[in-house]
Every structure is written in C-alpha cells, then in structure tokens.
Scaffold this active site. Structure first.
Site, PDB file in Angstrom:
ATOM      1  N   ASN A 167       0.816  -1.220   0.000  1.00 23.27           N
ATOM      2  CA  ASN A 167       0.000   0.000   0.000  1.00 23.27           C
ATOM      3  C   ASN A 167       0.847   1.267   0.000  1.00 23.27           C
ATOM      4  O   ASN A 167       0.864   2.042   0.958  1.00 23.27           O
ATOM      5  CB  ASN A 167      -0.953  -0.001   1.195  1.00 23.27           C
ATOM      6  CG  ASN A 167      -1.803  -1.252   1.248  1.00 23.27           C
ATOM      7  OD1 ASN A 167      -1.604  -2.106   2.096  1.00 23.27           O
ATOM      8  ND2 ASN A 167      -2.748  -1.363   0.324  1.00 23.27           N
TER       9      ASN A 167
ATOM     10  N   HIS B 105      -3.799 -16.927   4.337  1.00 20.79           N
ATOM     11  CA  HIS B 105      -3.397 -16.380   5.633  1.00 20.79           C
ATOM     12  C   HIS B 105      -4.309 -15.216   5.998  1.00 20.79           C
ATOM     13  O   HIS B 105      -4.503 -14.295   5.200  1.00 20.79           O
ATOM     14  CB  HIS B 105      -1.940 -15.893   5.569  1.00 20.79           C
ATOM     15  CG  HIS B 105      -1.439 -15.316   6.856  1.00 20.79           C
ATOM     16  ND1 HIS B 105      -0.925 -16.106   7.871  1.00 20.79           N
ATOM     17  CD2 HIS B 105      -1.387 -14.031   7.300  1.00 20.79           C
ATOM     18  CE1 HIS B 105      -0.570 -15.326   8.880  1.00 20.79           C
ATOM     19  NE2 HIS B 105      -0.844 -14.070   8.563  1.00 20.79           N
TER      20      HIS B 105
ATOM     21  N   ASN C 259      -7.287  -0.337  12.990  1.00 20.86           N
ATOM     22  CA  ASN C 259      -8.244  -1.189  12.298  1.00 20.86           C
ATOM     23  C   ASN C 259      -7.542  -2.489  11.902  1.00 20.86           C
ATOM     24  O   ASN C 259      -6.581  -2.446  11.126  1.00 20.86           O
ATOM     25  CB  ASN C 259      -8.797  -0.498  11.054  1.00 20.86           C
ATOM     26  CG  ASN C 259      -9.991  -1.227  10.472  1.00 20.86           C
ATOM     27  OD1 ASN C 259     -10.568  -2.100  11.112  1.00 20.86           O
ATOM     28  ND2 ASN C 259     -10.375  -0.879   9.252  1.00 20.86           N
TER      29      ASN C 259
ATOM     30  N   ASP D  96       1.981  -4.866  12.651  1.00 18.19           N
ATOM     31  CA  ASP D  96       1.045  -4.049  11.870  1.00 18.19           C
ATOM     32  C   ASP D  96       1.491  -2.584  11.903  1.00 18.19           C
ATOM     33  O   ASP D  96       0.698  -1.664  12.114  1.00 18.19           O
ATOM     34  CB  ASP D  96      -0.389  -4.185  12.381  1.00 18.19           C
ATOM     35  CG  ASP D  96      -1.424  -3.704  11.364  1.00 18.19           C
ATOM     36  OD1 ASP D  96      -1.076  -3.622  10.168  1.00 18.19           O
ATOM     37  OD2 ASP D  96      -2.564  -3.407  11.751  1.00 18.19           O
TER      38      ASP D  96
END
Length: 432
Positions: A96, A242, A291, A318
């Site tokens: 991203n 996954h 999130n 993350d």
C-alpha cells in the site's frame, strides 16, 4: 566479522541447545562453534550482558513502509532501522504505497532500496491493480520477480470471485494469499469496536461480525477450491490462505475449527491487540485508533488462548506510520494505525498471559518463516547466524523511536523485554 556471544541462554524450539546456557562463536555470518567458556582469540569481539538470551532472528509479517509516495511518514531506510531496533532481522512489506506495488517496476524499486539494510526485506505484491479490488495484477510475473506473497494489504478483498481465482492462480507456484478479513459495507464510517464503549462515546462502531463473516466466506471459498477429495492431502501442507490481524473471539474459533478440519490456513495477531481493549479509547487518544479496532476484554482473552493452543500462528507489528497531521485531529477524522516495530516483543511479554517464552519466540521466528516459505533458521553449528539478542526481564522506557512517525500509544511507557541487538548478514547491530 568474528563474535563470541558469552553465556547466552538459547531460546529455539528447533535447536538441541534450547534452554541451555552456552557461548556461541560466530565467524563470517555462520555459527562456527557452540560450547562453554570458548577461548577468545585476537580480533574476536565479545558480546556479553546480564540475562542475555538468543533466538533465531525475528520476522515481522506485516509492515507498511510508505515508500514510495509517503516518504515523509516512513521510508525504506527508516523502517529498516526501526525494525532492527525492535529486534527483527526480516520484515514483510505491504503493497500500500503510492504507486501501489502492483508491477515489476515498483517491486524492483523497493527491493533495490532495501539492499544493504540491517534487515532482510521481503515484499508483497498487490492482488489487484492499485489494490482497488477490481482487475488482477500479473501475479505470476510478480511471483517470479520476487514477491513473497500476495495481498491488497489494508484493503480487504471484497469480491469473492477475485479471491477464489487468486487461490487457483497461486496453486501451481505454491503461492500465499494474505487477506485482512473485513466486510467493509458493515464498517462504513466506523471508528472503534461496536459495543457498549462505542455507544457511551458516541462513535460509530466497527462490528466484529464484519471480520467474522469475511473469515467464514474465505474458508468456504478455500474449501471449494481444494475440493473434498483434496483436503486430506492438504492437511500437512503449507498454508495457502493467511488471515492478517484477526481480533475477535469468534474469529479465533472459526480458524481453530477450520484447522482441525485440515484446511491449509494460518493467521496472525497484531501485538497491540493483545494489550488494549476498547475501554482504552475513553480518552479519545487517536494513537489508539487502529483497524481492526481494540475489541472487548473477552476478545483479548480469546486471542491469548489462540496463541497458546497454536490457532494463532504469528505475532506482527502491523506497523502503520502516520505523521502528526494525520493524527492530531478529532478522533473521527484521524487516520487509523500505530507504529509498532520497536514494541512487539515488549508489548507481548509485558502483558503476557501464561505463554511460555519459547512459545512467544516461536510466534516471531519459526512459524512466520514456515508460512512465508523462508529458509529455516536454527541455532546450531554450521548454520547461518541470523540471531536476535534480548533480555526478557529487562525493563526500559520507550522514550524515542527510529521511525519518522511518532504515532505509538507506548511512547513514554516503561516496558519489560529489552532488545539488545541483532546479528544478521555478518553484522552485529547494537540496540541497547
């Protein structure tokens, strides 16, 4: 480079030296000798510290670098320095960026920028062009160009036909599909976990149902792709699907049941999900806006239980860097995400719920490597020296970060579990 790691406790479930206190002689990137009171020859550097532990190098399966496109938030160099400071020798980057990593050109750029860094960088490629969920990328070309797995990263794959066909396309090359489970029409405009706390705070909720429905859908699609007759042959196979950053008790239960039935799946949890529940948002701290969101205390307990029984395979950071302009806003206007590379181990061990040290380290070492099809790393003579040094009981204050962004709820906190350094690619990187 020649090093002796003096009187270190080995933490490695795959090693015959697991649990033992010994010396390690490292020469030119290999473990040359393991023993007691190894002699120090001229030119050999000795590393020693109180309560020094060593494990295979840690692997983070979910990192956002923001390079290319948003280098003011994080670039390849800063994310690698941050990862090394957190004890990682290997990181997996999400696609991203801007542009999205959906072509061999962008993939090649990131891989070139990662050369010579203190950690090994593995790059995922997008499943769909621009990670928009509409048209396929050239996945097979990207696989041969070095993409370690395929995912639209922060964008859950909404179209079931795209997910089904991706599973089919990747089967011949033993590829891995990673999906963050979220039915986005159910979470539109959501800010935090849907529950009593969101009602009290007047914030639109992100229901756990959105995650759970997506997991159920993906499991059904995987079952369909494999076929009833193929399932038994897939029981011991590497995961082909996954689930990234699961967060609810029912999600853990669904994955536990699917694994028992023999589906080749795996999943991870973000370290911060093991620490906070939705009550932490009472102060509207935007550094706690993530999130998937922090869910209920019962969900947190279920995540720990999933780690203990092997349902959850890995712990990830993350790591999602956001600049001050993206966080210093009203809660409903702020971006999601926290930085986490430097605090994964400390967050998990500080708030540990009866997970053994070996179990915890496995979630950062052996299991991620298996899922990602990376070469196994273990502590044995003649093996590559890709190692993390740490003190599991040492305390430290998280007062500064190597990241370009500062969006961490742990800044200013005193944590247990101190990283000493890493040994990787023939170099010792000192962290403390």
């Amino acid at each position: 480079m020649q090093l002796i790691l003096r009187s270190v406790r080995v933490v490695d479930s795959a090693s015959s030296f697991d649990g033992q206190l010994c010396d390690l002689l490292l020469v030119n990137g290999l473990v040359r000798q393991i023993g007691a009171d190894l002699p120090v020859e001229e030119g050999v550097r000795v590393i020693e510290a109180d309560n020094l532990h060593v494990s295979p190098g840690w692997v983070d399966m979910r990192v956002l670098a923001q390079d290319p496109g948003f280098e003011h938030k994080e670039d390849i160099t800063s994310v690698c320095q941050t990862a090394a400071a957190g004890g990682f020798t290997d990181i997996v980057l999400l696609p991203n960026t801007q542009p999205v990593i959906d072509s061999k050109g962008t993939l090649g750029y990131v891989r070139r920028m990662a050369e010579g860094q203190p950690v090994s960088v593995h790059v995922t490629a997008a499943i769909t062009k621009k990670a928009a969920g509409e048209d396929f990328t050239e996945m097979l070309d990207l696989h041969h160009a070095g993409a370690i797995a395929f995912t639209d990263g922060h964008h859950p794959l909404q179209n079931p036909d795209l997910l089904l066909k991706t599973l089919q396309y990747l089967q011949p090359v033993n590829g891995l599909l990673m999906n963050r489970p979220e039915e986005t029409l159910l979470t539109l405009f959501g800010q935090m976990h849907e529950g009593i706390q969101s009602t009290l705070l007047g914030l639109k909720g992100l229901p756990a149902l959105a995650e759970e429905l997506m997991i159920e859908r993906d499991l059904r699609l995987l079952d369909y792709v494999l076929g009833v007759t193929d399932r038994q042959t897939e029981t011991s196979a590497l995961p082909v699907l996954h689930f990234s950053t699961i967060s609810s008790a029912r999600s853990v239960g669904l994955i536990r049941q699917a694994k028992a039935q023999g589906l080749p799946i795996s999943c991870d949890v973000a370290a911060h999900q093991l620490v906070f529940d939705d009550s932490a948002l009472a102060g509207f701290d935007t550094n706690l806006k993530v999130n998937p969101p922090f869910r209920s205390a019962d969900d947190v307990a279920a995540l720990w239980a999933g780690l203990a029984d092997g349902t959850i395979d890995a712990i990830v950071s993350d790591h999602s860097p956001q600049d001050a302009e993206s966080k210093n806003l009203e809660f409903d206007q702020a971006e999601f995400g926290i930085i986490g590379l430097e605090t994964v181990f400390a967050a998990a061990i500080t708030h540990n719920r009866n997970l053994s040290l070996t179990q915890l380290i496995d979630k950062l070492t052996h299991r991620p490597r298996q899922i990602l099809r990376l070469p196994a790393v273990t502590i044995a003579e003649g093996q590559p020296a890709s190692l993390t040094l740490f003190d599991p009981t040492g305390t430290w204050t998280y007062s500064r970060t190597a990241s370009k962004s500062k969006n961490s709820p742990f800044l200013g906190q005193t944590l247990t579990g101190r990283v000493i350094g890493t040994v990787h690619q023939g170099q010792f990187n000192h962290c403390a």
